[in-house]
Scaffold this active site. Structure first.
Site, PDB file in Angstrom:
ATOM      1  N   HIS A  96      59.983  50.394   9.823  1.00 42.60           N
ATOM      2  CA  HIS A  96      59.503  49.058  10.222  1.00 42.60           C
ATOM      3  C   HIS A  96      59.521  49.008  11.751  1.00 42.60           C
ATOM      4  CE1 HIS A  96      59.846  44.652  10.790  1.00 42.60           C
ATOM      5  NE2 HIS A  96      59.412  44.517   9.554  1.00 42.60           N
TER       6      HIS A  96
ATOM      7  N   ASP B 115      68.874  51.181   8.331  1.00 40.82           N
ATOM      8  CA  ASP B 115      68.224  49.876   8.207  1.00 40.82           C
ATOM      9  C   ASP B 115      68.217  49.530   6.722  1.00 40.82           C
ATOM     10  OD1 ASP B 115      66.387  47.907   7.668  1.00 40.82           O
ATOM     11  OD2 ASP B 115      64.816  48.695   8.972  1.00 40.82           O
TER      12      ASP B 115
ATOM     13  N   GLN C  31      65.668  46.393   3.215  1.00 42.52           N
ATOM     14  CA  GLN C  31      65.009  46.397   1.901  1.00 42.52           C
ATOM     15  C   GLN C  31      65.882  47.014   0.808  1.00 42.52           C
ATOM     16  OE1 GLN C  31      62.340  44.809   1.198  1.00 42.52           O
ATOM     17  NE2 GLN C  31      61.524  44.411   3.235  1.00 42.52           N
TER      18      GLN C  31
ATOM     19  N   LYS D  33      66.479  38.257   2.877  1.00 39.98           N
ATOM     20  CA  LYS D  33      65.918  39.179   1.881  1.00 39.98           C
ATOM     21  C   LYS D  33      66.846  39.330   0.669  1.00 39.98           C
ATOM     22  CE  LYS D  33      63.268  41.715   5.332  1.00 39.98           C
ATOM     23  NZ  LYS D  33      61.899  41.210   5.243  1.00 39.98           N
TER      24      LYS D  33
ATOM     25  N   CYS E 216      54.202  45.359   9.280  1.00 35.00           N
ATOM     26  CA  CYS E 216      55.049  45.742  10.427  1.00 35.00           C
ATOM     27  C   CYS E 216      55.406  47.221  10.379  1.00 35.00           C
ATOM     28  CB  CYS E 216      56.326  44.899  10.493  1.00 35.00           C
ATOM     29  SG  CYS E 216      56.003  43.183  10.809  1.00 35.00           S
TER      30      CYS E 216
HETATM   31  N1  PLP Z   1      63.448  46.696   8.390  1.00 33.58           N
HETATM   32  C1  PLP Z   1      62.752  46.624   7.247  1.00 33.58           C
HETATM   33  C2  PLP Z   1      62.633  47.837   6.378  1.00 33.58           C
HETATM   34  C3  PLP Z   1      62.133  45.415   6.895  1.00 33.58           C
HETATM   35  O1  PLP Z   1      61.428  45.338   5.769  1.00 33.58           O
HETATM   36  C4  PLP Z   1      62.259  44.299   7.744  1.00 33.58           C
HETATM   37  C5  PLP Z   1      61.575  43.034   7.434  1.00 33.58           C
HETATM   38  O2  PLP Z   1      60.636  42.982   6.704  1.00 33.58           O
HETATM   39  C6  PLP Z   1      63.010  44.425   8.913  1.00 33.58           C
HETATM   40  C7  PLP Z   1      63.590  45.643   9.193  1.00 33.58           C
HETATM   41  C8  PLP Z   1      63.196  43.287   9.848  1.00 33.58           C
HETATM   42  O3  PLP Z   1      63.997  42.331   9.240  1.00 33.58           O
HETATM   43  P1  PLP Z   1      64.170  40.871   9.885  1.00 33.58           P
HETATM   44  O4  PLP Z   1      62.776  40.381  10.157  1.00 33.58           O
HETATM   45  O5  PLP Z   1      64.863  40.109   8.815  1.00 33.58           O
HETATM   46  O6  PLP Z   1      64.963  41.031  11.112  1.00 33.58           O
END
Ligand code: PLP
Length: 415
Positions: A132, A209, A212, A235, A373
Site C-alpha cells: 500500500h 503492515d 488487512q 478495519k 492505493c
Molecule cells: N496498509 C494496507 C495494506 C492497507 O490496506 C491500508 C488501508 O487501506 C493501509 C496500510 C493504510 O491504513 P490507514 O489508512 O488506516 O492508515
C-alpha cells in the site's frame, strides 16, 4: 441462503451477526445494501457505536491528567483498550503498544523516529511489490533524505512474493524489511514468519503492515518475532482515526520521540525537556479518546465471535465467490495466491472498473474501484485499475450471488 456454510461450526450464525450492524439494514437505490468494501473500512457493530456514545454521554473527560471521577473513568476505559490489544496481538507488555491514528501514522512514526537515527547513506530498506502507498512513501522519503536505497521484492503472476529474490536482496546493508501481512489489492497472505526469520538472519529489523491481516487472522507478534506490527482500528470494526503501533520495547526505548507536546514529557524547562516512559513517550497531545474506547469495544466484539471462526467462514465465502466470478466470461481475477484472504480483485475485458462500480452501485452493491492505493501493483499487472469486492464475516453467499448477477447485468449493458 445458498450452497455455502458447510465446515464452519454451527455456532457461526451470520444472520444473527448481521443484526449487530444497523448500517446493513438499509436500501440503496431501492435495493438492499450489499456492502463489499470492508478492506477500505469495516462496518461498526452496535457495541462499538454504544461505547463511543457512552463515553460522550457519561464519561467524557481528558485522560491521564485529571484527579476527578470522569477523568479517572475515561483514562481507565482508554487504557483498557491497550490491555485488550496486548491480548489481541499477544504482545509481551502494554508498554509496547502505541496509540496512533492508524497504520499510516504507525509506519510514519517508525520511518521518522527509528529511520532518522538508524539509517545512513548507502543503507537499504526492503519493501515488496504489493505494498500500500503508506508502506512505500514514508520509506521513500527516508531514503531520499538519507541517501539510502529502496529495494523491492518482486512477485509472480499469482501475486505471491518470490522468496528466492527476497533472499538475494538481503545483505549487511539491509536495515529494515517493511512488508504487508495481507495485500489490500490482491488478498495475498504473505509468509511473514519465514520472511522475518530471513531478515533477522541478515541482521535487519522487520515492520509488518497488519492493516488487512488484523481483521481476518489471529496475530501473535511474539510467535512471529515481528519488530514492529501495525493495525488500523477502522478495519477491525472500530472507529476511524485510531490504531496501534506494536514495537519491541528495547527498540522503542532506544528511539527518539516522534512528536513533542503534552503527555510525552516528564519534565520541561526552557533549557531541557526529559521524556516520559513508554508508551507515552510517543503519544503527544490529547489522543482520540473516544476512538480508543470504541476500538476496545471492537476487540471485545471480534473476540466474542472468535478470529478462528471468522477466518474459517471468510475462507468459505472467498472460495465460493472465486468460483462464482470465474464463471463470468471475460472476467479475470487479479491476485490468485494460494494463501489468500477475503479480497476479490478483478477486471472485465473491455469495461472500465469505474463503470462496473457505478452500475453495481445502482443495484445497491458497494465495491471499490481504482488502484486501491497500490499503484505499483496495477503497473505490475499492466492494468490501470481493478474492481475490488472485499469480504467480511457479516457478508453472505447470497450477497456473492447478487454480485455475480450484478456483473452479468454490467456485461449486458456494456456489450
Ligand atoms: N496498509 C494496507 C495494506 C492497507 O490496506 C491500508 C488501508 O487501506 C493501509 C496500510 C493504510 O491504513 P490507514 O489508512 O488506516 O492508515
Amino acid at each position: 441462503m445458498s450452497t455455502l456454510i458447510s465446515t464452519v461450526a454451527a455456532g457461526f450464525d451470520v444472520e444473527k451477526i448481521r443484526q449487530d450492524f444497523p448500517v446493513l439494514k438499509q436500501t440503496i437505490h431501492g435495493n438492499p445494501l450489499v456492502y463489499l468494501d470492508s478492506a477500505a473500512t469495516a462496518q461498526k457493530p452496535t457495541a462499538v457505536v454504544d461505547a463511543i456514545r457512552k463515553f460522550h454521554e457519561v464519561d467524557c473527560a481528558n485522560i491521564h491528567r485529571g484527579v476527578h471521577e470522569l477523568s479517572q473513568r475515561s483514562t481507565a476505559a482508554y487504557e483498557e483498550t491497550r490491555a485488550k490489544t496486548k491480548k489481541f496481538l499477544n504482545a509481551k507488555s502494554v508498554t509496547e503498544l502505541i496509540f496512533v491514528r492508524g497504520t499510516t501514522e504507525a509506519i510514519n512514526l517508525v520511518s521518522s523516529s527509528w529511520g532518522r537515527t538508524n539509517v545512513k547513506e548507502g543503507d537499504e530498506i526492503v519493501i515488496s511489490a504489493m505494498e500500500h502507498h503508506s508502506n512505500i512513501v514514508p520509506w521513500q522519503m527516508l531514503c531520499e533524505e538519507k541517501g539510502a536505497k529502496l529495494r523491492v521484492i518482486p512477485m509472480n503472476d499469482r501475486g505471491e512474493l518470490i522468496l528466492e529474490e527476497y533472499e538475494k536482496l538481503l545483505n549487511p546493508r539491509t536495515r529494515m524489511v517493511a512488508v504487508a501481512h495481507v495485500s489490500n489489492a490482491l488478498g495475498t497472505i504473505n509468509p511473514i514468519r519465514r520472511m522475518i526469520e530471513m531478515a533477522h538472519r541478515a541482521g535487519a529489523l522487520v515492520l509488518i503492515d497488519g492493516a488487512q491481516a488484523a481483521p481476518h487472522l489471529k496475530v501473535d507478534v511474539q510467535a512471529l518475532d515481528a519488530d514492529f506490527y501495525t493495525l488500523s482500528g477502522h478495519k477491525i470494526c472500530g472507529p476511524t482515526g485510531i490504531g496501534i503501533l506494536y514495537g519491541k520495547a528495547k527498540l522503542l526505548n532506544a528511539m527518539p520521540p516522534y512528536q513533542g507536546g503534552g503527555d510525552m514529557i516528564r519534565t520541561v524547562t526552557f533549557e531541557k525537556t526529559t521524556y516520559n516512559d513508554l508508551p507515552y513517550k510517543f503519544e503527544a497531545g490529547t489522543p482520540n479518546i473516544a476512538g480508543g474506547i470504541g476500538m476496545g469495544a471492537a476487540l471485545d466484539y471480534l473476540n466474542r465471535i472468535g478470529l478462528d471462526q471468522i477466518a474459517a467462514y471468510e475462507h468459505e465465502l472467498l472460495v465460493y465467490g472465486t468460483a462464482q466470478l470465474e464463471q463470468i466470461p471475460g472476467l479475470r481475477i487479479i491476485g490468485t495466491a494460494r494463501e489468500k484472504a477475503a479480497v476479490l480483485s478483478f477486471v472485465i475485458e473491455g469495461i472500465h472498473p469505474h463503470d462496473i462500480g457505478t452500475v453495481l452501485d445502482r443495484q445497491g452493491i458497494a465495491v471499490r474501484t481504482g488502484h486501491h492505493c497500490a499503484q505499483p501493483v496495477m503497473d505490475w499487472f499492466h492494468i490501470p485499475a481493478t474492481t475490488r469486492a472485499s469480504l467480511a464475516f457479516y457478508n453472505t453467499s447470497a450477497e456473492i450471488d447478487k454480485l455475480a448477477a450484478g456483473l452479468r447485468k454490467v456485461k449486458e449493458i456494456f456489450s
